[in-house]
Design a protein around this motif. Structure first.
Motif, PDB file in Angstrom:
ATOM      1  N   LYS A   9      -0.217   3.746  -1.449  1.00 20.61           N
ATOM      2  CA  LYS A   9      -0.411   3.384  -0.048  1.00 20.61           C
ATOM      3  C   LYS A   9       0.487   4.236   0.855  1.00 20.61           C
ATOM      4  N   ASP A  10      -0.137   4.994   1.743  1.00 24.19           N
ATOM      5  CA  ASP A  10       0.570   5.765   2.775  1.00 24.19           C
ATOM      6  C   ASP A  10       1.706   6.614   2.179  1.00 24.19           C
ATOM      7  N   ARG A  12       3.997   9.578   1.501  1.00 22.10           N
ATOM      8  CA  ARG A  12       4.403  10.759   2.272  1.00 22.10           C
ATOM      9  C   ARG A  12       5.554  11.466   1.558  1.00 22.10           C
ATOM     10  N   ASP A  26       0.895  13.647   3.182  1.00 31.82           N
ATOM     11  CA  ASP A  26       1.106  13.073   4.506  1.00 31.82           C
ATOM     12  C   ASP A  26       0.200  11.863   4.744  1.00 31.82           C
ATOM     13  N   GLY A  27       0.500  10.759   4.040  1.00 36.31           N
ATOM     14  CA  GLY A  27      -0.269   9.538   4.234  1.00 36.31           C
ATOM     15  C   GLY A  27      -1.430   9.397   3.273  1.00 36.31           C
ATOM     16  N   ASN A  29      -3.683   7.670   0.390  1.00 35.76           N
ATOM     17  CA  ASN A  29      -4.039   6.343  -0.096  1.00 35.76           C
ATOM     18  C   ASN A  29      -5.132   6.466  -1.154  1.00 35.76           C
ATOM     19  N   GLY A  69       5.953   5.199   2.026  1.00 40.66           N
ATOM     20  CA  GLY A  69       4.794   4.744   1.278  1.00 40.66           C
ATOM     21  C   GLY A  69       5.162   3.831   0.126  1.00 40.66           C
ATOM     22  N   ARG A 234      -3.734  15.259   2.917  1.00 35.97           N
ATOM     23  CA  ARG A 234      -4.400  13.975   3.122  1.00 35.97           C
ATOM     24  C   ARG A 234      -5.708  13.925   2.339  1.00 35.97           C
TER      25      ARG A 234
END
Length: 245
Positions: A9-10, A12, A26-27, A29, A69, A234
């Motif tokens: 989850k998220d 980074r 960078d984020g 999921n 994250g 991403r």
């Protein structure tokens, strides 16, 4: 019953350099179910390998750092684990196969010594039990004459055999998650296809979950239940393997 093995989850992961901050991941999921294969696809430099290194907490330091994250594995956040706890998880619960087997194998140690190391560390076996387990693993990945091969060195083997040895090391302690980072990119097409087929057979036989990293969607489709496409740190698209084009 919850079948989720891993949930990211998220996530980074940044690199702090003299020229500024590089947001390699960078984020991100994604999730992975037990027994499932997720293909992580993208161009060079998009963050695939750094995502995987983040999962096992082996991001290159001091520049690299996981800055945020959560990585929930079997219900626990890997980012909250101590380094000692992570050493016990690596190899025993999460294993990784790198694209170049020579970066994973030490040229000054025999094949037998290198396959035996995680077995001694995680399964606490000794003496003849270790030797028998090593030979069992070499047979599992279809290395001929394991009694002889355990005394040989990496340079005495072909690229395909070296990659199988790396697979034997990764699978030796029966992990629940196998991360395969472009495991066939240094092999010719025919040998690579055999190694990939072997990995799939072993995954099915042992009920592994697998995160398969590649540049090519076509390759990911052959082995994956789902595919996630990465770009610039991403995930920009995700779905069943037959739906991603």
């Amino acid at each position: 019953m919850d079948l989720t093995l891993l949930e990211v989850k998220d996530l980074r992961t940044y690199f702090f350099t003299k020229r500024g901050v590089v947001k390699a991941v960078d984020g991100v999921n994604f999730s992975l179910k037990k027994g499932e294969t997720l293909g992580l696809v993208g161009e060079s430099g998009c963050g695939k390998t750094i995502t995987c290194l983040s999962l096992v907490r082996l991001v290159p330091q001091p520049a690299g750092r996981i800055v945020g994250g959560r990585m929930i594995f079997e219900g626990e956040n890997l980012l909250e684990k101590s380094e000692k706890e992570m050493r016990l998880i690596r190899g025993s619960k999460i294993s990784m196969i790198l694209q170049d087997p020579m970066t994973s194998l030490n040229p000054v140690f025999t094949i037998g010594e290198q396959v035996a190391e995680p077995i001694r560390l995680h399964q606490l076996l000794k003496g003849m039990k270790v030797l028998e387990k090593v030979k069992e693993m070499l047979r599992l990945v279809r290395i001929p004459s394991p009694e002889t091969r355990i005394r040989e060195y990496p340079h005495q083997m072909s690229g395909g055999m070296r990659q199988r040895i790396v697979g034997a090391i990764a699978l030796s302690c029966q992990p629940k998650l196998l991360i395969a980072d472009e495991p066939t990119s240094f092999l010719d097409a025919s040998v690579g296809a055999k190694v990939l087929k072997l990995l799939l057979n072993l995954q099915e036989h042992r009920g592994l979950s697998m995160l398969y990293i590649t540049h090519y969607i076509a390759a990911a489709r052959k082995v994956s239940d789902r595919i996630a496409v990465m770009l610039k740190g991403r995930i920009i698209e995700e779905g069943p393997s037959n739906m991603i084009v």
